[in-house]
Design a protein around this motif. Structure first.
Motif, PDB file in Angstrom:
ATOM      1  N   LYS A 198      21.785  -4.861 -53.665  1.00 39.15           N
ATOM      2  CA  LYS A 198      21.540  -3.253 -53.128  1.00 39.15           C
ATOM      3  C   LYS A 198      20.998  -2.033 -54.513  1.00 39.15           C
ATOM      4  O   LYS A 198      22.186  -3.094 -55.822  1.00 39.15           O
ATOM      5  N   SER A 199      21.127  -0.939 -55.012  1.00 38.14           N
ATOM      6  CA  SER A 199      21.256  -0.660 -55.796  1.00 38.14           C
ATOM      7  C   SER A 199      22.352  -0.641 -56.615  1.00 38.14           C
ATOM      8  O   SER A 199      23.800  -0.570 -56.473  1.00 38.14           O
ATOM      9  N   ASP A 233      20.656  -8.146 -61.206  1.00 38.49           N
ATOM     10  CA  ASP A 233      20.075  -8.240 -61.056  1.00 38.49           C
ATOM     11  C   ASP A 233      19.178  -9.001 -62.136  1.00 38.49           C
ATOM     12  O   ASP A 233      18.230  -8.934 -63.285  1.00 38.49           O
ATOM     13  N   ASP A 252      10.127  -1.426 -63.894  1.00 38.33           N
ATOM     14  CA  ASP A 252      10.942  -1.324 -62.912  1.00 38.33           C
ATOM     15  C   ASP A 252      10.422  -2.854 -61.874  1.00 38.33           C
ATOM     16  O   ASP A 252      10.877  -2.623 -60.806  1.00 38.33           O
ATOM     17  N   GLU A 260      11.394  -5.485 -59.204  1.00 36.84           N
ATOM     18  CA  GLU A 260      12.983  -5.879 -58.442  1.00 36.84           C
ATOM     19  C   GLU A 260      12.800  -6.959 -58.007  1.00 36.84           C
ATOM     20  O   GLU A 260      11.327  -7.272 -57.623  1.00 36.84           O
TER      21      GLU A 260
END
Lengths: 82, 82
Positions: B11-12, B16, B36, B38
């Motif tokens: 989830k944002s 991470d 960026d 993820e």
């Protein structure tokens, strides 16, 4: 700017221990209609590049140099203009 | 029979750590045009179901009961007739 999603998975024939654990648990939980579980990981990232072929070249280099273990893993990616 | 690919990602706002490690290494390797990053994981599996809505229901139940940690992770999946 391109958005890239990289998918990395075990080559066929390579032992996938996480998949074995999931299969055992599926059976315990009664999910008898699920089979052939394979696991992998993905990365989502952005690449600044002039055109899509440059972005593909960068993504390939990134996969080979950093993200994958080429002995046991294969990869594929999709590129979208962001 | 349906082939399902499940994608699971943080989830944002959730830390991470693998993404942080990759970003640091990208910079060391000179990949300055990539940002960026993820990370996530995916599962590919097969479901025996009468129709696509049953397969979706099974896939949702599987994600919620077994594959994800709903506190910190979101998921999405795609279903194809196999």
């Amino acid at each position: 700017m391109y958005t890239v999603r990289v998918y990395i998975y075990y080559k066929s024939g390579v032992l996938d221990p996480q998949s074995g654990a999931i299969k055992a648990t599926l059976s315990d939980l009664g999910f008898d209609q699920i089979h052939d579980v394979e696991t992998g990981r993905f990365y989502s990232l952005k690449i600044d590049a002039q055109d899509i072929s440059s972005a593909q070249a960068i993504a390939n280099e990134l996969c080979e140099k950093l993200l994958t273990n080429p002995v046991i893993e294969d990869y594929e990616f999709e590129i979208m203009e962001a």
